[in-house]
Scaffold this motif. Structure first.
Motif, PDB file in Angstrom:
ATOM      1  N   GLU A 205     -11.254  15.873  10.644  1.00 33.14           N
ATOM      2  CA  GLU A 205      -9.735  15.044  10.235  1.00 33.14           C
ATOM      3  C   GLU A 205      -8.242  16.128  10.587  1.00 33.14           C
ATOM      4  O   GLU A 205      -8.753  17.520  11.018  1.00 33.14           O
ATOM      5  N   ARG A 206      -7.763  15.972  10.961  1.00 37.91           N
ATOM      6  CA  ARG A 206      -6.286  15.917  10.761  1.00 37.91           C
ATOM      7  C   ARG A 206      -5.363  16.490  10.150  1.00 37.91           C
ATOM      8  O   ARG A 206      -5.073  15.532   9.180  1.00 37.91           O
ATOM      9  N   GLU A 207      -4.843  17.414  10.286  1.00 38.98           N
ATOM     10  CA  GLU A 207      -3.709  17.540   9.119  1.00 38.98           C
ATOM     11  C   GLU A 207      -2.356  17.120   9.618  1.00 38.98           C
ATOM     12  O   GLU A 207      -2.045  17.492  10.450  1.00 38.98           O
ATOM     13  N   VAL A 208      -1.768  16.538   8.047  1.00 38.36           N
ATOM     14  CA  VAL A 208      -0.574  15.636   8.469  1.00 38.36           C
ATOM     15  C   VAL A 208       0.684  16.597   8.191  1.00 38.36           C
ATOM     16  O   VAL A 208       0.518  16.541   6.485  1.00 38.36           O
ATOM     17  N   LYS A 209       2.041  16.745   8.482  1.00 33.61           N
ATOM     18  CA  LYS A 209       2.905  17.167   7.734  1.00 33.61           C
ATOM     19  C   LYS A 209       3.812  15.715   7.533  1.00 33.61           C
ATOM     20  O   LYS A 209       5.090  15.908   6.647  1.00 33.61           O
ATOM     21  N   SER A 210       4.080  14.734   8.281  1.00 33.49           N
ATOM     22  CA  SER A 210       5.308  13.864   8.172  1.00 33.49           C
ATOM     23  C   SER A 210       4.578  12.570   8.005  1.00 33.49           C
ATOM     24  O   SER A 210       3.211  12.417   9.046  1.00 33.49           O
ATOM     25  N   ALA A 211       5.114  11.722   7.880  1.00 30.88           N
ATOM     26  CA  ALA A 211       4.195   9.786   8.081  1.00 30.88           C
ATOM     27  C   ALA A 211       4.552  10.014  10.274  1.00 30.88           C
ATOM     28  O   ALA A 211       3.652   9.455  10.671  1.00 30.88           O
ATOM     29  N   GLU A 212       5.344  10.780  10.526  1.00 23.49           N
ATOM     30  CA  GLU A 212       5.345  10.727  12.017  1.00 23.49           C
ATOM     31  C   GLU A 212       4.005  11.492  12.800  1.00 23.49           C
ATOM     32  O   GLU A 212       4.017  10.735  14.033  1.00 23.49           O
ATOM     33  N   ASP A 213       3.709  12.638  12.384  1.00 24.42           N
ATOM     34  CA  ASP A 213       2.296  12.592  12.644  1.00 24.42           C
ATOM     35  C   ASP A 213       1.757  11.588  12.697  1.00 24.42           C
ATOM     36  O   ASP A 213       0.561  11.619  13.226  1.00 24.42           O
ATOM     37  N   VAL A 214       1.600  10.607  11.375  1.00 25.73           N
ATOM     38  CA  VAL A 214       0.612   9.739  11.586  1.00 25.73           C
ATOM     39  C   VAL A 214       1.163   8.864  12.669  1.00 25.73           C
ATOM     40  O   VAL A 214      -0.191   8.428  13.187  1.00 25.73           O
ATOM     41  N   LEU A 215       1.838   8.417  12.760  1.00 24.83           N
ATOM     42  CA  LEU A 215       2.257   7.511  13.659  1.00 24.83           C
ATOM     43  C   LEU A 215       1.713   7.859  15.128  1.00 24.83           C
ATOM     44  O   LEU A 215       1.364   7.335  16.030  1.00 24.83           O
ATOM     45  N   ASN A 216       2.227   9.120  15.374  1.00 23.47           N
ATOM     46  CA  ASN A 216       1.568  10.329  16.679  1.00 23.47           C
ATOM     47  C   ASN A 216      -0.165   9.964  16.620  1.00 23.47           C
ATOM     48  O   ASN A 216      -0.294   9.776  18.100  1.00 23.47           O
ATOM     49  N   LEU A 217      -0.679  10.471  15.759  1.00 21.39           N
ATOM     50  CA  LEU A 217      -2.221  10.228  15.812  1.00 21.39           C
ATOM     51  C   LEU A 217      -2.999   9.011  15.575  1.00 21.39           C
ATOM     52  O   LEU A 217      -3.734   8.198  16.820  1.00 21.39           O
ATOM     53  N   MET A 218      -2.222   7.434  15.486  1.00 26.15           N
ATOM     54  CA  MET A 218      -2.484   6.119  15.188  1.00 26.15           C
ATOM     55  C   MET A 218      -2.372   6.117  17.056  1.00 26.15           C
ATOM     56  O   MET A 218      -3.170   5.354  17.918  1.00 26.15           O
ATOM     57  N   GLN A 219      -0.916   6.668  17.304  1.00 27.56           N
ATOM     58  CA  GLN A 219      -0.687   6.032  18.916  1.00 27.56           C
ATOM     59  C   GLN A 219      -1.763   6.767  20.002  1.00 27.56           C
ATOM     60  O   GLN A 219      -2.422   5.759  20.555  1.00 27.56           O
ATOM     61  N   LYS A 220      -2.284   7.792  20.068  1.00 27.91           N
ATOM     62  CA  LYS A 220      -3.880   8.478  20.902  1.00 27.91           C
ATOM     63  C   LYS A 220      -4.611   7.998  20.455  1.00 27.91           C
ATOM     64  O   LYS A 220      -5.247   7.265  21.570  1.00 27.91           O
ATOM     65  N   ALA A 221      -5.074   7.437  19.422  1.00 25.16           N
ATOM     66  CA  ALA A 221      -6.774   6.922  18.950  1.00 25.16           C
ATOM     67  C   ALA A 221      -6.725   5.285  18.864  1.00 25.16           C
ATOM     68  O   ALA A 221      -7.288   4.658  19.946  1.00 25.16           O
ATOM     69  N   GLN A 222      -4.942   4.811  19.774  1.00 31.94           N
ATOM     70  CA  GLN A 222      -5.452   3.022  19.850  1.00 31.94           C
ATOM     71  C   GLN A 222      -6.008   3.002  21.467  1.00 31.94           C
ATOM     72  O   GLN A 222      -6.506   2.311  22.018  1.00 31.94           O
ATOM     73  N   GLN A 223      -5.449   4.193  21.798  1.00 33.63           N
ATOM     74  CA  GLN A 223      -6.353   4.035  23.534  1.00 33.63           C
ATOM     75  C   GLN A 223      -7.658   3.913  23.383  1.00 33.63           C
ATOM     76  O   GLN A 223      -7.949   3.996  24.694  1.00 33.63           O
ATOM     77  N   GLN A 224      -7.436   4.531  22.759  1.00 33.09           N
ATOM     78  CA  GLN A 224      -9.709   5.023  22.806  1.00 33.09           C
ATOM     79  C   GLN A 224     -10.242   4.018  22.128  1.00 33.09           C
ATOM     80  O   GLN A 224     -11.151   3.475  22.122  1.00 33.09           O
ATOM     81  N   ARG A 225      -9.859   2.741  21.246  1.00 32.20           N
ATOM     82  CA  ARG A 225     -10.577   1.786  20.824  1.00 32.20           C
ATOM     83  C   ARG A 225     -10.834   0.952  22.312  1.00 32.20           C
ATOM     84  O   ARG A 225     -10.485   1.072  22.724  1.00 32.20           O
ATOM     85  N   ILE A 226     -12.207   0.027  20.883  1.00 28.95           N
ATOM     86  CA  ILE A 226     -12.235  -1.106  22.203  1.00 28.95           C
ATOM     87  C   ILE A 226     -12.239  -2.548  22.046  1.00 28.95           C
ATOM     88  O   ILE A 226     -12.367  -2.687  21.040  1.00 28.95           O
TER      89      ILE A 226
END
Length: 475
Positions: A205-226
């Motif tokens: 679980e990652r703590e996020v402070k803004s919507a931009e933090d959420v976008l950064n997490l999604m971009q990193k996660a997309q690289q791992q999706r199958i």
């Protein structure tokens, strides 16, 4: 899994009998909407026949099946229907945005994207992270939550995100920072039963402070999706993905006597696309044939379990088959979402469709699935039979020569109906834009009038000041 430094308040625990459900506050237990994608370039190039049309104003979807003398036309009605002319913002505003207030009051809410592969599920849930206009449900939900938290009554808030992938019934953590969890039994992902319901142990679980933090997490996660290539989609999701935003905070009471602590969750689920072996493209002898077939079987099995769970829950809500076992444990997907599928949260199912005749069986299956979740009694299905019998000129139902066949005429008629539906949707979209432009123009005119009035008042005031100065000077 709840953050280790925070504990859910007892008043907000799902097991508390006094906790009201969203349905009791006026919301439907399960809201079902349908989104029909446009014909893609490949379908246009090959002249694929469109057989599914939709109308946003009537909230209806129509499917034409069959050729020749017998042709069945079925109509389905849902809570909302979106077409190629519906924007990402319109889909979010009409479906998910109303649920944000429930989350900010401590409820769990869930959004599912369900449909055949290549129909736009990931586009609906994630969209394009590089273009704000094309943001999907997840980034827009993050923006809405942080906009809520800017209000003065919220304080001491902590927002965390988790991203779970279920691939071939195996759990994967898409926000893992790279530490070796696979070889550590203590770090293995497991679905567990806790005092506050089902959760995934050891899920990051990652703590996020803004919507931009959420976008950064999604971009990193997309690289791992199958993902993998099939006949229906070059980048087909081969797994179910569950993105969860948890909000823990306090709301200052109106009279200022105290605070109300809340713990809300929003689950956004991008389901892998249902597919049959024929359309999936599992050619014999292909290098990945065995892997693709295994993926397909696991995807369809978990989706079938999800359908059974929703059907039994619907029967129970109608006081039918009340003793039936709900098969939560038959799939990891349904087990991790057990609390979300238990009726206590507000649930939205977004069923995505293709207009193409090549996907008509999957489209009908998706519509039937969505219809069963929504309740046939509330959303009736009407069917009509179009028959082309022997005409006055004595022609039989045998196929005439090319160019004058009944089937060719019917195909042309279906294409015409699809084009007419597209024109109607385009006109409706233009009407909505026109109303928005009118409102903006009225605001601009009012602002201009107010400015002119203020300038006139300033001019009159300056004249009066100058006259007073002249009078004072003369004295």
């Amino acid at each position: 899994m709840a953050p280790p430094t925070l504990s859910r308040p007892k008043a907000m625990a799902p097991s508390t009998p006094s906790r009201p459900s969203p349905s009791s506050s006026g919301g439907s237990a399960i809201q079902v909407v349908v989104r029909l994608r446009p014909m893609n370039e490949s379908e246009k190039k090959h002249g694929t026949l469109p057989v599914v049309t939709a109308k946003t104003q009537e909230k209806s979807v129509t499917v034409i099946k069959g050729k020749g003398p017998r042709q069945i036309k079925s109509s389905f009605t849902f809570d909302n229907v979106f077409t190629a002319f519906s924007t990402q913002e319109e889909v979010f505003e009409a479906t998910v945005k109303p649920m944000i207030s429930d989350v900010m009051r401590g409820f769990e809410s869930t959004v599912f994207a369900y449909g055949q592969t290549g129909t736009g599920k990931t586009h609906t849930m994630e969209g394009s992270l590089s273009s704000p206009e094309l943001y999907g449900v997840i980034p827009r939900s993050a923006q809405a939550i942080f906009e809520h938290l800017k209000q003065p009554q919220y304080k001491d808030q902590v927002v965390t995100c988790s991203y779970l992938e279920i691939y071939n019934e195996e759990l994967r953590d898409l926000l893992d920072d790279g530490t070796a969890k696979m070889n550590d039994k203590q770090g293995k992902l497991e679905i567990m039963e806790g005092k506050n319901g089902t959760f995934c142990r050891n899920l990051t679980e990652r703590e996020v402070k803004s919507a931009e933090d959420v976008l950064n997490l999604m971009q990193k996660a997309q690289q791992q999706r199958i993902v993998g290539e099939t006949k229906m989609n070059k980048s087909s999701s081969r797994s179910h993905c569950l993105f969860t935003i948890q909000v823990h905070g306090k709301i200052t009471l109106l009279n200022g006597d105290g605070d109300m602590e809340f713990f809300g969750k929003l689950h956004m689920v991008d389901l892998a696309g249902s597919e049959c072996a024929k359309s999936a493209g599992n050619e014999k002898g292909a290098p990945n044939e065995v892997a693709r077939e295994r993926e397909r079987m696991n995807i369809n099995r978990s989706l079938l379990t999800l359908g059974r769970v929703i059907s039994i829950l619907k029967e129970r809500s109608e006081n039918k088959n009340t003793n039936a076992r709900i098969p939560y444990r038959d799939s990891k997907l349904t087990r991790i979402l057990q609390e979300s599928l238990g009726g206590r949260c507000k649930t939205v199912i977004v069923a995505t469709l293709s207009p193409s005749i090549t996907a008509i069986e999957e489209s009908i299956s998706t519509l039937n699935y969505a219809q069963s979740a929504n309740g046939i009694m509330n959303k009736p299905v009407s069917s009509s039979l179009i028959s082309f019998g022997v005409g006055e000129n004595g022609f039989s139902n045998e196929r005439p020569k090319e160019g004058s066949s009944v089937e060719s005429w019917q195909e042309m008629e279906m294409r015409l109906q699809y084009m007419q539906a597209q024109v109607e949707e385009a006109q409706a979209a233009l009407a909505r834009k026109h109303l928005q432009q009118q409102e903006l123009q009225e605001r601009a005119d009012k602002s201009e009038a107010d400015l002119l009035e203020s300038q006139q008042k300033l001019f009159n005031a300056n004249l009066e000041i100058n006259s007073l100065r002249d009078a004072v000077a003369e004295e």
